[in-house]
Design a protein around this motif. Structure first.
Motif, short mmCIF file in Angstrom:
data_model
loop_
_atom_site.label_atom_id
_atom_site.label_comp_id
_atom_site.label_asym_id
_atom_site.label_seq_id
_atom_site.Cartn_x
_atom_site.Cartn_y
_atom_site.Cartn_z
N SER A 267 0.85 -1.19 0.00
CA SER A 267 0.00 0.00 0.00
C SER A 267 0.89 1.24 0.00
CB SER A 267 -0.92 0.02 1.22
OG SER A 267 -1.60 1.27 1.30
N VAL A 268 0.63 2.15 -0.94
CA VAL A 268 1.45 3.36 -1.06
C VAL A 268 0.63 4.61 -0.74
CG1 VAL A 268 3.09 2.35 -2.68
CG2 VAL A 268 1.00 3.44 -3.56
N GLY A 269 -0.39 4.44 0.07
CA GLY A 269 -1.24 5.57 0.42
C GLY A 269 -2.31 5.81 -0.63
N GLU A 270 -3.24 6.67 -0.32
CA GLU A 270 -4.30 6.97 -1.27
C GLU A 270 -3.72 7.67 -2.49
OE1 GLU A 270 -8.31 7.74 0.99
OE2 GLU A 270 -6.71 8.79 2.04
N SER A 271 -4.27 7.39 -3.66
CA SER A 271 -3.74 7.90 -4.91
C SER A 271 -3.64 9.42 -4.88
CB SER A 271 -4.63 7.47 -6.07
OG SER A 271 -4.10 7.90 -7.30
N GLY A 272 -2.45 9.94 -5.19
CA GLY A 272 -2.25 11.38 -5.22
C GLY A 272 -2.03 12.03 -3.87
N SER A 273 -1.99 11.24 -2.82
CA SER A 273 -1.82 11.79 -1.47
C SER A 273 -0.35 12.11 -1.20
CB SER A 273 -2.30 10.79 -0.41
OG SER A 273 -1.47 9.63 -0.40
N GLY A 274 -0.10 12.79 -0.07
CA GLY A 274 1.27 13.04 0.33
C GLY A 274 2.03 11.75 0.54
N VAL A 275 1.37 10.77 1.15
CA VAL A 275 2.00 9.47 1.41
C VAL A 275 2.42 8.82 0.09
CG1 VAL A 275 1.70 7.17 2.40
CG2 VAL A 275 0.67 9.16 3.51
N TYR A 276 1.57 8.93 -0.92
CA TYR A 276 1.86 8.38 -2.24
C TYR A 276 3.19 8.93 -2.76
CZ TYR A 276 1.45 7.92 -7.35
OH TYR A 276 1.69 7.66 -8.67
N PHE A 277 3.37 10.24 -2.66
CA PHE A 277 4.62 10.82 -3.16
C PHE A 277 5.80 10.49 -2.27
CE2 PHE A 277 1.71 13.33 -5.73
CZ PHE A 277 2.36 13.28 -6.96
N ASN A 278 5.57 10.31 -0.97
CA ASN A 278 6.64 9.84 -0.09
C ASN A 278 7.09 8.45 -0.53
OD1 ASN A 278 4.88 11.20 2.76
ND2 ASN A 278 6.53 12.16 1.61
N ALA A 279 6.13 7.59 -0.85
CA ALA A 279 6.47 6.24 -1.31
C ALA A 279 7.26 6.28 -2.61
CB ALA A 279 5.19 5.41 -1.49
N ILE A 280 6.83 7.14 -3.54
CA ILE A 280 7.54 7.29 -4.82
C ILE A 280 8.99 7.71 -4.57
CG2 ILE A 280 7.68 8.67 -6.93
CD1 ILE A 280 5.38 6.75 -7.06
N ASP A 281 9.16 8.69 -3.67
CA ASP A 281 10.51 9.20 -3.37
C ASP A 281 11.40 8.12 -2.78
OD1 ASP A 281 9.77 11.72 -4.24
OD2 ASP A 281 9.40 12.52 -2.23
N VAL A 282 10.85 7.38 -1.80
CA VAL A 282 11.65 6.36 -1.13
C VAL A 282 12.02 5.25 -2.10
CG1 VAL A 282 11.60 4.56 0.65
CG2 VAL A 282 10.76 6.87 1.18
N LEU A 283 11.08 4.81 -2.90
CA LEU A 283 11.37 3.76 -3.89
C LEU A 283 12.45 4.25 -4.87
CD1 LEU A 283 7.76 2.50 -4.68
CD2 LEU A 283 9.52 1.22 -3.46
N ALA A 284 12.36 5.50 -5.29
CA ALA A 284 13.32 6.04 -6.26
C ALA A 284 14.74 6.04 -5.71
CB ALA A 284 12.91 7.46 -6.67
N ALA A 285 14.86 6.26 -4.40
CA ALA A 285 16.20 6.25 -3.79
C ALA A 285 16.85 4.88 -3.91
CB ALA A 285 16.10 6.66 -2.32
N TYR A 286 16.01 3.85 -4.04
CA TYR A 286 16.51 2.47 -4.22
C TYR A 286 16.45 2.04 -5.69
CZ TYR A 286 16.80 1.74 0.81
OH TYR A 286 17.15 1.81 2.15
N ASP A 287 16.33 3.04 -6.58
CA ASP A 287 16.27 2.80 -8.02
C ASP A 287 15.08 1.89 -8.36
OD1 ASP A 287 17.16 3.28 -10.59
OD2 ASP A 287 18.45 1.51 -10.64
N MET A 288 13.96 2.14 -7.68
CA MET A 288 12.74 1.38 -7.92
C MET A 288 11.61 2.34 -8.26
SD MET A 288 13.03 -1.25 -4.66
CE MET A 288 11.37 -1.90 -4.84
N THR A 289 10.58 1.80 -8.92
CA THR A 289 9.37 2.55 -9.20
C THR A 289 8.18 1.68 -8.79
OG1 THR A 289 9.00 1.66 -11.44
CG2 THR A 289 10.50 3.55 -11.23
N LEU A 290 6.97 2.20 -9.00
CA LEU A 290 5.77 1.42 -8.70
C LEU A 290 5.70 0.16 -9.55
CD1 LEU A 290 3.02 4.19 -8.32
CD2 LEU A 290 4.27 3.00 -6.52
#
Length: 270
Positions: A92-115
């Motif tokens: 779960s990456v938070g509700e679509s378009g939420s702040g949590v969603y973008f936090n998840a995107i950022d954290v995954l990107a730091a590990y060279d990952m995406t959704l």
């Protein structure tokens, strides 16, 4: 905070149910609220018109940073220890378009990952913990000051684990998104959490519409920071004038600048 400010100053503050960081900013922008609680990252998005916001909203100013809201990646699977271990998992990456969603995107990107590297679901805090309980997801992103009620409730019946971030990837994340800070969730924060857990956090910030009177913003700060010990919440232990005056992404309200100046702090203003 609303009750204390109302009791101790000439300013009356009424607490209402918010709509999350993005919703609170939009509520204030149309004049339906004068003060709001927001995440520091979402506040920055709004002011610059990025990510969650199609255009910049500059009708608000900073009042004070309060405490940190940790990025908690919650799981019941002890084999998921790192963000890299989320690959191929249902998360779960938070509700679509939420702040949590973008936090998840950022954290995954730091590990060279995406959704695309996970099987994402889009759920609120409560729905995420229920889905964990029912075995429908492997992990969930929750961004909130720890302890978070939904996670604490889950931890009363199940062994809860927090997925950690390592220093090297935290540095990558901060280089791309400097509003994150390294943060440690202490052992014992949740029932069964028997060791410290390293993650990142964003600030919880009070903002005000620019047209709020200086005296009211000043009184808000005086009511809160003049009597921290009498606030009826454990988060009072994290409040400090130094942190309150530390925001640099959105200028401080002139009433806040006056208060902090009297306390010996120079804050960021236009």
């Amino acid at each position: 905070m609303a009750g204390q400010v109302s009791d101790k100053t000439d300013t009356t503050v009424t607490a209402i149910v918010g709509k999350g960081s993005k919703g609170n900013i939009e509520l204030m922008d149309v004049g339906d609220a004068q003060l709001g609680l927001v995440q520091s990252d979402v506040m920055s998005y709004a002011y610059t018109g990025t990510n969650l916001f199609e255009k910049a909203i500059t009708s608000f100013s900073t009042v004070a940073a309060l405490y940190m809201e940790q990025v908690q990646i919650v799981t019941l699977d002890p084999t998921i220890k790192s963000v890299a271990d989320l690959k191929g998992k249902t998360v779960s990456v938070g509700e679509s378009g939420s702040g949590v969603y973008f936090n998840a995107i950022d954290v995954l990107a730091a590990y060279d990952m995406t959704l695309d590297d996970i099987n994402p679901t889009y759920q609120s805090f409560g729905d995420s913990t229920e889905a964990l309980q029912d075995g429908k997801i492997d992990a969930g992103f929750i961004v909130s000051g720890a302890p978070t009620n939904a996670v604490a409730s889950l931890a009363t019946s199940r062994d809860v684990y927090l997925v950690e971030l390592d220093d090297a990837h935290i540095d990558i994340l901060k280089a791309a998104s400097p509003y994150y800070d390294k943060n440690v969730i202490k052992a014992g924060t949740y029932n069964g959490l028997n060791k410290d857990s390293t993650t990142v956090a964003v600030g919880a910030v009070v903002i005000a519409r620019n047209d709020v009177k200086d005296d009211d913003v000043y009184n808000f700060l005086k009511g809160v920071f003049g009597s921290i010990d009498t606030l009826g919440h454990d988060k009072k232990n994290e409040l400090s004038l130094d942190f309150a005056a530390s925001v640099t992404s959105v200028p401080y309200h002139s009433g806040a600048a006056k208060f902090f100046s009297e306390q010996g702090f120079t804050v960021y203003t236009k």
